[in-house]
Design a protein around this motif. Structure first.
Motif, mmCIF file in Angstrom:
data_model
loop_
_atom_site.group_PDB
_atom_site.id
_atom_site.type_symbol
_atom_site.label_atom_id
_atom_site.label_comp_id
_atom_site.label_asym_id
_atom_site.label_seq_id
_atom_site.Cartn_x
_atom_site.Cartn_y
_atom_site.Cartn_z
ATOM 1 N N ASP A 311 0.815 -1.212 0.000
ATOM 2 C CA ASP A 311 0.000 0.000 0.000
ATOM 3 C C ASP A 311 0.851 1.265 0.000
ATOM 4 O O ASP A 311 0.572 2.230 0.707
ATOM 5 N N GLY A 312 1.926 1.246 -0.797
ATOM 6 C CA GLY A 312 2.742 2.444 -0.949
ATOM 7 C C GLY A 312 3.711 2.710 0.172
ATOM 8 O O GLY A 312 4.349 3.770 0.194
ATOM 9 N N GLU A 313 3.855 1.790 1.133
ATOM 10 C CA GLU A 313 4.801 1.954 2.228
ATOM 11 C C GLU A 313 5.704 0.731 2.314
ATOM 12 O O GLU A 313 5.338 -0.362 1.880
ATOM 13 N N VAL A 314 6.870 0.926 2.881
ATOM 14 C CA VAL A 314 7.800 -0.175 3.105
ATOM 15 C C VAL A 314 7.529 -0.743 4.492
ATOM 16 O O VAL A 314 7.589 -0.016 5.501
ATOM 17 N N VAL A 315 7.203 -2.033 4.539
ATOM 18 C CA VAL A 315 6.866 -2.702 5.790
ATOM 19 C C VAL A 315 7.715 -3.959 5.913
ATOM 20 O O VAL A 315 8.435 -4.337 4.989
ATOM 21 N N LEU A 316 7.619 -4.600 7.048
ATOM 22 C CA LEU A 316 8.371 -5.831 7.272
ATOM 23 C C LEU A 316 7.604 -7.016 6.706
ATOM 24 O O LEU A 316 6.374 -7.081 6.779
ATOM 25 N N ALA A 317 8.352 -7.960 6.154
ATOM 26 C CA ALA A 317 7.741 -9.195 5.688
ATOM 27 C C ALA A 317 7.231 -9.995 6.881
ATOM 28 O O ALA A 317 7.715 -9.838 8.015
ATOM 29 N N ARG A 318 6.249 -10.841 6.634
ATOM 30 C CA ARG A 318 5.700 -11.644 7.725
ATOM 31 C C ARG A 318 6.754 -12.593 8.303
ATOM 32 O O ARG A 318 6.671 -12.986 9.464
ATOM 33 N N THR A 319 7.726 -12.972 7.484
ATOM 34 C CA THR A 319 8.773 -13.883 7.954
ATOM 35 C C THR A 319 9.948 -13.154 8.605
ATOM 36 O O THR A 319 10.876 -13.809 9.076
ATOM 37 N N ALA A 320 9.919 -11.824 8.611
ATOM 38 C CA ALA A 320 11.043 -11.071 9.179
ATOM 39 C C ALA A 320 11.157 -11.326 10.674
ATOM 40 O O ALA A 320 10.155 -11.426 11.383
ATOM 41 N N ARG A 321 12.361 -11.392 11.151
ATOM 42 C CA ARG A 321 12.634 -11.603 12.566
ATOM 43 C C ARG A 321 13.599 -10.515 13.055
ATOM 44 O O ARG A 321 14.797 -10.738 13.163
ATOM 45 N N PRO A 322 13.067 -9.338 13.318
ATOM 46 C CA PRO A 322 13.966 -8.236 13.720
ATOM 47 C C PRO A 322 14.755 -8.534 14.978
ATOM 48 O O PRO A 322 15.866 -8.016 15.154
ATOM 49 N N GLU A 323 14.210 -9.364 15.867
ATOM 50 C CA GLU A 323 14.946 -9.676 17.095
ATOM 51 C C GLU A 323 16.186 -10.529 16.831
ATOM 52 O O GLU A 323 17.061 -10.633 17.695
ATOM 53 N N ARG A 324 16.295 -11.101 15.617
ATOM 54 C CA ARG A 324 17.457 -11.926 15.280
ATOM 55 C C ARG A 324 18.325 -11.309 14.191
ATOM 56 O O ARG A 324 19.338 -11.900 13.824
ATOM 57 N N ASP A 325 17.919 -10.189 13.656
ATOM 58 C CA ASP A 325 18.601 -9.615 12.494
ATOM 59 C C ASP A 325 18.948 -8.162 12.767
ATOM 60 O O ASP A 325 18.159 -7.262 12.482
ATOM 61 N N PRO A 326 20.121 -7.876 13.308
ATOM 62 C CA PRO A 326 20.456 -6.487 13.647
ATOM 63 C C PRO A 326 20.616 -5.575 12.435
ATOM 64 O O PRO A 326 20.557 -4.359 12.569
ATOM 65 N N VAL A 327 20.820 -6.156 11.255
ATOM 66 C CA VAL A 327 21.001 -5.327 10.053
ATOM 67 C C VAL A 327 19.662 -4.990 9.400
ATOM 68 O O VAL A 327 19.590 -4.135 8.531
ATOM 69 N N LEU A 328 18.582 -5.623 9.822
ATOM 70 C CA LEU A 328 17.285 -5.423 9.180
ATOM 71 C C LEU A 328 16.864 -3.956 9.143
ATOM 72 O O LEU A 328 16.344 -3.493 8.110
ATOM 73 N N PRO A 329 17.023 -3.153 10.205
ATOM 74 C CA PRO A 329 16.618 -1.744 10.107
ATOM 75 C C PRO A 329 17.348 -0.994 8.993
ATOM 76 O O PRO A 329 16.729 -0.219 8.254
ATOM 77 N N LEU A 392 16.301 5.535 15.787
ATOM 78 C CA LEU A 392 17.215 4.560 15.213
ATOM 79 C C LEU A 392 18.570 5.176 14.867
ATOM 80 O O LEU A 392 19.607 4.515 14.997
ATOM 81 N N VAL A 393 18.583 6.427 14.433
ATOM 82 C CA VAL A 393 19.850 7.050 14.054
ATOM 83 C C VAL A 393 20.787 7.161 15.256
ATOM 84 O O VAL A 393 21.965 6.812 15.187
ATOM 85 N N THR A 394 20.268 7.637 16.365
ATOM 86 C CA THR A 394 21.130 7.772 17.546
ATOM 87 C C THR A 394 21.489 6.416 18.147
ATOM 88 O O THR A 394 22.478 6.306 18.864
ATOM 89 N N ALA A 395 20.690 5.380 17.852
ATOM 90 C CA ALA A 395 21.081 4.033 18.283
ATOM 91 C C ALA A 395 22.294 3.569 17.502
ATOM 92 O O ALA A 395 23.192 2.901 18.056
#
Length: 820
Positions: A311-329, A392-395
């Motif tokens: 819908d015109g926005e960038v979102v996470l895939a249903r299979t994404a696991r941000p808690e395991r992927d530090p590069v995802l952001p 996220l930038v300051t992180a």
């Protein structure tokens, strides 16, 4: 507090006492002032009987009464006689005017009020905040109910009109968070935008992100209160001469601290507006008729590993696991910027709260995605602002906090320090074809003023900051030293060119000693122009550009004259390791014996144990190699007897399987002393999902070499699909640049290609070189962020370097082919 009667003198005295109470400020004082004024106006109206009501609208209706605010009043009546209504109005308006209080007033029946609102959006917005003061409360309640109902019923038409009005206002008054003398009310991110967000919420179609919003709104109101009290004027413009007094009234350290607080509040409001208006657009699109459109809006199209477009926005895939992927952001941010699409706020919130911190030093993928984000052009600004708003930038870069929303008290500068830095990176993106290390240029552009806000010379302070920061980001010692030098001397070229005698050899010698090498010089040259252009229109001119270019030319001549043995060093770079590894030798010998391609595919996970697990899972081959200190993706080793079309065929097959080439090396070996075998070593990454199996790659490569797999057509389909799912892939990227490297090699002509990385780019380069009839002796392919930086060592049919004119023609033809 009450006045006791309608006597204007009593009200004025009570008002003066209230405004002089130092213990009461902010929302309590505004509420008290509104209450005091309500009581006085009610006493003026007296007992008017049924069918008459005095209503506060606009800011007064919201209870946002500042010391010098207008009184926005509506005398509402149910159709009484003209004389009687006129007498009531005179009883109200004249005492207000006698006290010198600005008054915005109207006298209307409910029907007249509704018709006025239908013709004027500002009237309608004011009535959404209608608040009863005195008289017949049922009259006020009925009008308020009808106005809210009309607003909600017409939201599909009125909200786009409101959005257009806010955009026009922003174009007239600018961005509050970047102005040295901001208008607290009219500029974008100001008080009128807060009112617009209230109106959107009243429509029930969308609501603004609430976190920090009330505090930001309150901050701007507090500053306006202090401005009114210190100047004694009804003004919303925070002029330079008033800022120190206003800061003191708010117990802030100085005017810079005041502006920073204002900018931070405006940033919160601006970001809330961006998110809210996107949500309004989404809801309005979903309400339009047409099942196909609704179905399309719900589609989730892959964009990167763990990242999709919906819908015109960038979102996470249903299979994404941000808690395991530090590069995802970073991967999501880079993909959003490259696609020219906004990142979804819920996705950013999830990434900010659920994701682990980046390892120190950063893995290679994190640096690559970071550089890709910076090099995405204008789209990077909005993505960066969204990342910064969510913390996220300051992180990633804690040092960013010192420059965040920091004002620059220089009329030449049009931005705050943080916005200037990201704008400089955007400007630097236009010069990435001029430098050998576009990744260092973009990072240096982002960090060149990172020392501002620290004691002493910001260039000296920035050098120390960048040394620590670059090491954490995973740059090696040489790259860290280069970044530190560029930051330390980012003002050197402009200051020397405009203030020193360039005909004096000592001037050029001083610059050459500070810069050290031609690579750093070209980085400084590109950064100097990007920095000036991002500062403002008065900071760069043709005259200044000419002086800087002259200084760079003279300094470059000195540095090149000192580069003794450059040809030998280039030859060593062409063949850094003349003997292949044992595993590569075995593959080369096997390829010669079988007469066909031999592949080895290995997923490198950072440690031998992890790599072995990947091998046992069937997702990798059997290549030998030592563990790297960080994840590097997938290693692919390919050997096959020398024949035409190897490079485009191999590159095309990889692109067809959605493998992005991060680095590649091509060379010819003679494993058995019987003939040439081409050995290609690749470092690749899957765009999303898992890498393909080696046997599938080999089968497609055999078909491509045999001519039964039409790579050109298949890749054209892929590119069309890629361009169709995003609005402007690679928007703002400079055109490709192809050059002949001077004195690159004694054995071959070195063709350097710098271009925006894209699906099938290496295939197109290989095809163009094949069509030109040259032989690729060896190649060095690299991807730095979103930029491909490739070198091809080519010879003519006689095995010798190309004549200069022929080499230049080849470079021009290749540039035309890539540009098309």
């Amino acid at each position: 507090m009450t006045t006791g009667s309608g006597d204007p003198g009593n009200y004025a005295a009570a008002r003066l006492r209230l405004l002089g109470e130092e213990a009461r400020s902010g929302p309590p004082r505004r509420r008290a002032l509104s209450g005091l004024t309500d009581a006085w106006l009610a006493s003026l109206l007296g007992d008017a009987g049924e069918g008459v009501a005095l209503v506060a609208v606009g800011g007064y209706g919201r209870g946002e009464l500042s010391p010098r605010s207008d009184l926005d009043l509506l005398l509402l009546h149910s159709g009484r006689g003209t004389r009687e209504v006129a007498a009531l109005a005179d009883r109200l308006w004249y005492p207000v005017w006698d006290l010198g209080i600005a008054l915005d007033h109207s006298v209307r029946t409910p029907g007249e009020a509704e018709r006025a609102a239908a013709d004027d959006l500002r009237v309608q917005l004011g009535l959404l905040d209608a608040r009863h003061i005195a008289g017949d409360p049922q009259l006020t309640a009925a009008l308020r109910t009808r106005m809210l109902a009309r607003w909600r019923a017409g939201a599909h038409r009125l909200l786009p009109e409101l959005r257009e009005a806010t955009g026009e206002r922003a174009r007239r008054h600018g961005e509050l968070r970047f102005l040295l003398e901001p208008d607290l009310k009219e500029a974008r991110g100001g008080l009128r935008d807060a009112t617009a967000l209230r109106a959107v919420a009243a429509s029930w179609l969308a609501d603004a992100p609430r976190e920090g919003l009330d505090e930001a709104h309150r901050t701007l109101l507090d500053v306006r209160d202090a401005l009114h009290l210190t100047t004694g004027r009804a003004t919303d413009r925070l002029a330079l001469q008033d800022q120190d007094q206003v800061a003191a009234a708010l117990a802030l350290e100085d005017a810079d601290a005041l502006l920073r607080r204002v900018y931070e509040a405006a940033r919160v409001l601006s970001y809330a507006c961006d998110v809210t208006w996107r949500e309004v657009d989404r809801v309005l699109r979903a309400r339009r008729p047409g099942l196909r459109r609704a179905r399309r809006s719900a589609e989730r199209t892959p964009l990167a590993d763990g990242v999709v477009v919906q819908d015109g926005e960038v979102v996470l895939a249903r299979t994404a696991r941000p808690e395991r992927d530090p590069v995802l952001p970073l991967r999501a941010a880079a993909a959003a910027a490259q696609a020219g699409l906004p990142p979804s706020r819920p996705a950013l919130r999830r990434l900010a709260t659920a994701g682990p911190p980046l390892p120190v030093p950063w893995p290679a993928e994190a640096r690559e995605e970071f550089v890709t984000l910076l090099g995405a052009g204008e789209a990077a600004v909005g993505v960066w602002e969204a990342l910064d708003a969510e913390g996220l930038v300051t992180a990633w870069l804690p040092e960013w906090e010192r420059v965040r929303c920091r004002p620059q008290r220089n009329p030449v500068h049009r931005w705050t320090v943080d916005r200037h830095l990201i704008e400089t990176a955007v400007r630097a993106g236009a010069h990435v074809r001029r430098v050998r290390r576009p990744d260092l240029l973009l990072v240096a552009a982002l960090l060149h003023d990172i020392g501002k806000g620290r004691p002493g010379d910001h260039s000296v302070a920035g050098e120390a900051v960048v040394r620590d920061l670059a090491a954490r980001m995973g740059f090696d010692a040489a790259d860290t030293a280069t970044l530190a030098t560029v930051v330390r001397h980012h003002l050197l070229l402009a200051e020397t060119a405009t203030r020193r005698d360039l005909d004096d050899p000592a001037t050029v010698r001083t610059v050459a000693d500070a810069v050290g090498d031609t690579g750093t010089l070209e980085l400084l040259h590109a950064l100097t122009e990007a920095d000036a252009l991002a500062t403002g229109p008065a900071a760069w001119s043709a005259w200044r550009a000419g002086l800087v270019a002259d200084l760079v030319r003279r300094t470059g001549a000195v540095l090149e004259g000192e580069a003794a043995g450059a040809a030998e060093e280039a030859e060593r770079r062409e063949h850094p390791d003349p003997r292949p590894t044992a595993g590569a030798e075995r593959l080369a010998a096997q390829a010669w014996r079988t007469g066909g391609p031999v592949l080895s595919l290995r997923t490198r996970a950072g440690t031998p144990a992890e790599a072995d697990r990947s091998d046992r899972a069937g997702r990798a081959g059997s290549a030998e190699g030592e563990a790297d200190p960080e994840p590097i993706g997938v290693e692919l080793l390919l050997a096959l007897p020398d024949q035409p079309g190897v490079l485009p065929a191999a590159a095309g097959v990889l692109a067809l399987h959605r493998l992005t080439v991060r680095a590649a090396d091509l060379r010819a070996v003679d494993p058995l002393g019987e003939g040439r075998v081409l050995l290609l070593s690749w470092r690749v990454a899957a765009e999303y999902g898992t890498p393909p199996r080696a046997d599938r790659l080999r089968a497609d490569l055999v078909r491509a070499l045999a001519g039964s797999l039409d790579l050109t057509a298949r890749l054209a389909e892929r590119e069309r699909a890629h361009l169709g799912r995003v609005r402007r892939y690679g928007a703002g990227a400079p055109p490709p640049k192809v050059t002949v490297a001077p004195a690159g090699s004694r054995l071959a002509t070195v063709i350097e290609v710098r271009a925006q990385d894209a699906p099938g780019l290496l295939y197109r380069i290989g095809r163009a070189l094949e069509d030109a009839g040259v032989t690729v002796r060896s190649a060095r392919v690299g991807t730095l962020g979103a930029n491909a930086v490739d070198a091809f060592y080519v010879t003519g049919p006689d095995g010798a370097p190309l004549p200069p004119r022929e080499a230049a023609g080849l470079a021009a033809e290749l540039e035309r082919a890539l540009g098309g």
